[in-house]
Structure formats: structure tokens, C-alpha cells
Design a protein around this motif. Structure first.
Motif, PDB file in Angstrom:
ATOM      1  N   GLU A 163       0.842  -1.203   0.000  1.00 35.88           N
ATOM      2  CA  GLU A 163       0.000   0.000   0.000  1.00 35.88           C
ATOM      3  C   GLU A 163       0.873   1.248   0.000  1.00 35.88           C
ATOM      4  OE1 GLU A 163      -3.392   2.052   2.908  1.00 35.88           O
ATOM      5  OE2 GLU A 163      -2.835  -0.050   3.144  1.00 35.88           O
ATOM      6  N   GLY A 164       0.495   2.208  -0.829  1.00 37.16           N
ATOM      7  CA  GLY A 164       1.250   3.445  -0.942  1.00 37.16           C
ATOM      8  C   GLY A 164       2.225   3.459  -2.101  1.00 37.16           C
ATOM      9  N   THR A 165       2.403   2.336  -2.780  1.00 36.60           N
ATOM     10  CA  THR A 165       3.315   2.294  -3.930  1.00 36.60           C
ATOM     11  C   THR A 165       2.803   3.216  -5.040  1.00 36.60           C
ATOM     12  OG1 THR A 165       3.947   0.018  -3.437  1.00 36.60           O
ATOM     13  CG2 THR A 165       4.356   0.802  -5.673  1.00 36.60           C
ATOM     14  N   SER A 166       3.702   4.039  -5.570  1.00 39.16           N
ATOM     15  CA  SER A 166       3.334   4.958  -6.652  1.00 39.16           C
ATOM     16  C   SER A 166       3.134   4.169  -7.947  1.00 39.16           C
ATOM     17  CB  SER A 166       4.412   6.015  -6.843  1.00 39.16           C
ATOM     18  OG  SER A 166       4.124   6.830  -7.965  1.00 39.16           O
ATOM     19  N   GLU A 200      -3.444  11.444  -5.048  1.00 39.59           N
ATOM     20  CA  GLU A 200      -3.107  12.615  -4.245  1.00 39.59           C
ATOM     21  C   GLU A 200      -3.820  13.834  -4.834  1.00 39.59           C
ATOM     22  OE1 GLU A 200       1.080  12.984  -4.061  1.00 39.59           O
ATOM     23  OE2 GLU A 200       1.367  11.183  -2.828  1.00 39.59           O
ATOM     24  N   ARG A 207      -1.684   5.991  -6.327  1.00 34.21           N
ATOM     25  CA  ARG A 207      -0.973   5.044  -5.482  1.00 34.21           C
ATOM     26  C   ARG A 207      -1.823   3.815  -5.213  1.00 34.21           C
ATOM     27  NH1 ARG A 207       3.633   7.159  -3.488  1.00 34.21           N
ATOM     28  NH2 ARG A 207       3.879   9.439  -3.541  1.00 34.21           N
TER      29      ARG A 207
END
Length: 530
Positions: A163-166, A200, A207
Motif C-alpha cells: 500500500e502506498g506504492t506509486s 493525491e 498510489r
């Protein structure tokens, strides 16, 4: 009145005079003249920054702002003239210096106008100020929608990414003025793609919102919205589609389709024969699904397995010939292992699998088998016809043990020298042999099943002819010797030698002497050198 009293009165009058009304007026006039002189020295244009709002439509001119000379007494003595971009057509100026716009403006086409103004004395028609150059800026309004110039987007991200990987970044543009207000300030949001992805709001960076497995679903369609005015009411918006593909990683081990395979192979099959195939499935793709097959245990001496890199099948090959009569069934353990292993997923378990392969050996009608592939035999030369040379033996390896028939394969010249008993394989001579003619004879013997003449095998028989002393020595040439008349007794006049066609393991030893008829009254003798 004395003199001192008169002097005091004069001094008092002098001190009071500047305060009289007439003097005050005169002083005021002098002050105005002094102020006017200062103003003339510091005279100039007076104005504030000028702005005209774009996209305004009005039947009457719209006020922009005012500029004037500080010499303008508002008495109509001055007039103002406007020149430059749009002067007289887009912008007009009144006698009081007020400027108006007469047409609808578009900031995105022209963001500002450069103009010049003059203040002219109506009486003299001369300028009272230097010509002024100024700018009217066009003030932006929100009249443009955001645009995604690079869409639709396609992106790829490895499956099971945290989780959070671009994943990628989308960017929208807005034709409005970014330096004024919020017309060009964009806010990104996710219309479709929850709960797997997030965006974002300010950057448009997409992401991962959760870990996803490619084997479950390998492609997602995400819709991103960009709104100007920071998303406030009345904002314009645009959307872009992002196709996100999950790339494969090696997170799945290979698995055999069957726990037990059955195969068969004929005992007649040569080495290299394909016995069968096994297949292990791997949910991954490409190199992540590449695998190698192995055979474990002693069975690797008889069977081999190779990997078909195109189909990812394991091909079992015969490494050594099998015999139905010796062993009718083989059980082998085949193993498959991923070729490229990702250490991150080792905790999930070994990336390998095993299966059992049962291989039945099929009986075949095999040809007879000789005891030896090559036989070496001996016989003395000059042995009488019918002499025993040797015996060859062959048997039928099949269970029914079929009788065999022997024969010799040779040309006519060999057929006159040897024969074989077709029932027991005994080889005899058919005429005496002469070692000096041929010291070795090579013959081929066949064994054929009596019930199936197509089943035939061969063996080589090498027969050495042993020497016997059946040849006398011979002089290899005729000697003609000359001697001088003055030769002394005992003088060597000739050396002679002999040959023998027989074979001797230690070499030939000859005894030389004069023939009996030459010994009488002979003037010569022969010395034997042993």
C-alpha cells in the motif's frame, strides 16, 4: 511725547504688521505661488494599476480606471489623447481621463495591452506632460475547463505491491491565469478505482491502496477527475481514464496436475526414446513460470527427464535400455522446481512439487542374444577337414525360449573353409588351412528364431590359424660368387642366408653346411654362424 516713547510705538507697529489681514492675504498669495512652483517642479501623471476583466459583455462601455495629469484643474482646459494597442476601438478615454473598455476581452488570447496617453492644453494645443506609456492588464475569470493532454493513460505496477506504492501520475492543464485567483488551481479525485487505488489531490499521483493479486485480476480501469477552483462550486472539471496492468511476480509454486502418472515403454525401445510427459501448472507467467524437472533416486540411471522450455512440460526419456524379463515395472519420482525464485515469497512454502511415475515395460519378441558379441578361436594349420574350430551359443531372451538356428554369413571362398552346425553352433573346417596364405579369418555368425525368422542377431568370430613347421628353409636368391686366383686359404668370399615361411615365436635358427655331393674334393667350406 518724548523720543523714547516714539521709538517704542514704532517697534510695536513693526511687530504687529505681519498679522494684519492685508498682510495675511499677501502672505497666503505668496504661499500659493510658492506651492504652485513646487508642484510644477514635481508635476506628473497620477493613476493606479489598470485592470479590465475578460469575458464581460455590456451595451455600454465598462469603466477601467482613470489617469490624469496633476496639472489638471478640472476646468476643462486639458484634454487627453489615447494611442497604442486597441486605442479608439477597444479602449476609449474621456476628457476627465477616465478609461473605458468597449469590447469583450479574452485573457487567454491577449493578457495585456500597452497604450500611451497625452495631456494637451486646449488653448495652446501643446502637451503639458511627457507622453505616458502604461499597461492595462486583462483580469482572468474561470472560463476554461481543465484538460488531460496526455490521456488516456496506461500504467503497469507489480502485483502484490505494498500500500502506498506509486503507480503513475496524471497531469491536467487549465488555460486560466494561475497567478490570479483559483481559476487554474486544480484538485484531483478518484471517480472509479476504489478501494484498490488512491490519488493525491494536489499532485495527481496514483498510489496502491491495497495489495492485489494478478492471478485474481490483472487489469483495472481507473477514472480520475480534475476540478479547477480548488473544487469549489461552479468549478469546471475533466476526467481521464487510466488503465493499470498488474505485472507478474513469482508468487506461485508449480503444481503437478496429477499425483500419479502411468506410462509404458517397450523393451525394444532404443536409448533416447520418449517414454511420456508430465506437466506442472504455474499460475505465473513468463520467466516466473519457468521450471526445471528432475528425477530423484536410483531411477535416474535408467530414465532421464528434460524440460520443454516452450510448453514447460517434463519429457521422460529412456537413458538405458530396459528388459521385460529382468524388471517389468519401474517407479520413479519426478520433481519440478521454479527456475527463478523470489526470496520475498519463500515463507509461503517451497517453490517445487513432486509426483510418482509408474512405467510398465512391455514385452517384445526379441532376437536371440549371443553369449558374446565377439568370439576369438584358434586352429592349427594343415588340420584335417572337419576339425573343430569352436562353438558359439545364443538364446532367445523371451520367456518361451524359442529354439535358434545358426548360419555363417560369408563369401564363397569362406564357405569352402568353414561350416557351422545350425542346431548347436559348432564351427568346423571344411578343408585344411594354410597359415602362410591367411593367418586370420573373420566370419559373421547369425542366430535366427525358428518360429520368427525376422528375429535375427549377429556375432563376429575371429579365427587365428596357428603355425606348424611345414615349410623347409629357402635361399631367397641364387648366389654367384667370384674369387681371386691368389686368394688365401680361409678367406671369406661370400655370406649366404635363408628364409622360412613358417612362423616362429623365438625366431628361426638355421644350420648351414655343404651339400653331400659337394663335400668330396671341394676346395671350399661353409662356416655355420648359428
Amino acid at each position: 511725547m518724548n523720543c523714547s516713547t516714539m521709538l517704542s510705538l514704532v517697534l510695536m507697529l513693526v511687530r504687529l504688521w505681519p498679522c494684519s489681514p492685508s498682510m495675511q492675504n499677501h502672505s497666503a498669495q505668496n504661499t500659493d505661488q510658492s506651492f504652485t512652483a513646487v508642484q510644477r517642479v514635481k508635476h506628473g501623471w497620477v493613476w493606479e494599476p489598470l485592470f479590465a476583466t475578460e469575458e464581460q459583455t455590456s451595451v455600454v462601455p465598462v469603466y477601467v480606471g482613470q489617469l490624469k495629469s496633476d496639472l489638471d484643474k478640472q476646468d476643462g482646459n486639458l484634454k487627453y489623447i489615447l494611442t497604442g494597442e486597441g486605442a479608439g476601438s477597444i479602449f476609449i478615454i474621456e476628457n476627465n481621463g477616465k478609461i473605458y473598455v468597449t469590447q469583450k476581452l479574452d485573457r487567454e488570447k491577449k493578457p495585456f495591452y500597452t497604450l500611451r496617453a497625452q495631456a494637451i492644453n486646449r488653448s495652446t494645443q501643446l502637451p503639458v506632460e511627457p507622453e505616458l506609456e502604461f499597461v492595462i492588464k486583462v483580469r482572468d475569470v474561470n472560463d476554461h475547463e481543465p484538460q488531460f493532454l496526455d490521456g488516456p493513460y496506461v500504467a503497469t505496477v507489480p502485483e502484490m505491491s505494498p500500500e502506498g506504492t506509486s503507480v503513475t501520475q496524471v497531469t491536467a492543464t487549465d488555460g486560466d491565469d494561475p497567478s490570479y485567483g483559483n481559476s487554474a488551481r486544480l484538485l484531483y479525485s478518484l471517480i472509479q478505482g476504489q478501494p484498490y487505488f488512491s490519488v493525491e489531490p494536489k499532485t495527481g499521483v496514483i498510489r496502491m491502496a491495497s495489495q492485489m493479486d494478478r492471478e485474481t485480476k490483472d487489469q483495472y480501469l481507473v477514472i480520475i477527475q480534475a476540478k479547477d477552483m480548488v473544487g469549489q462550486a461552479g468549478a469546471f472539471s475533466a476526467t481521464a481514464t487510466v488503465t493499470i496492468n498488474l505485472s507478474d511476480i513469482n508468487d506461485n509454486p508449480p503444481k503437478f496436475q496429477q499425483r500419479l502418472y502411468y506410462m509404458s515403454v517397450s523393451e525394444e525401445a532404443p536409448v533416447g526414446t520418449t517414454v511420456g510427459k508430465v506437466f506442472a501448472e504455474d499460475s505465473d507467467i513468463g520467466d516466473n513460470a519457468a521450471m526445471n524437472y528432475f528425477i530423484e533416486g536410483d531411477s535416474s540411471d535408467v530414465f532421464d527427464i528434460i524440460t520443454n522450455n516452450e510448453t514447460q512440460e517434463g519429457i521422460i526419456l529412456l537413458k538405458k535400455r530396459v528388459d521385460y524379463e529382468s524388471k517389468r515395472r519401474h517407479s520413479i519420482r519426478a520433481k519440478v522446481v521454479n527456475r527463478y525464485i523470489d526470496d520475498r515469497f519463500l515463507k509461503e512454502g517451497p517453490f517445487e512439487d513432486t509426483t510418482i511415475v509408474k512405467i510398465n515395460v512391455e514385452d517384445a519378441d526379441e532376437p536371440p542374444v549371443f553369449t558374446f558379441e565377439n568370439y576369438v578361436m584358434e586352429i592349427a594349420e594343415a588340420a584335417v577337414s572337419g576339425s573343430l574350430v569352436g562353438v558359439v551359443t545364443a538364446r532367445d531372451p523371451d520367456n518361451d525360449d524359442c529354439p535358434v538356428r545358426y548360419s555363417i554369413v560369408h563369401g564363397m571362398h569362406l564357405k569352402r573353409l568353414f561350416s557351422i552346425n545350425e542346431h548347436n553352433g559348432t564351427i568346423i573346417t571344411t578343408k585344411p588351412l594354410d597359415r602362410e596364405i591367411a593367418s586370420w579369418h573373420n566370419i559373421t555368425v547369425t542366430a535366427t528364431e525358428t518360429r520368427n525368422p525376422e528375429k535375427i542377431s549377429e556375432a563376429n568370430v575371429y579365427i587365428q590359424v596357428l603355425n606348424v613347421n611345414d615349410h623347409a628353409p629357402e635361399f631367397p636368391k641364387y648366389y654367384e660368387t667370384f674369387v681371386c686366383e691368389n686368394a688365401v686359404s680361409g678367406q671369406l668370399i661370400q655370406s649366404i642366408s635363408a628364409v622360412d615361411q613358417d612362423d616362429s615365436a623365438e625366431g628361426h635358427h638355421f644350420y648351414f653346411s655343404l651339400a653331400q655331393e659337394a663335400t668330396n674334393n671341394s676346395r671350399f667350406t661353409v662356416k655355420d654362424n648359428q
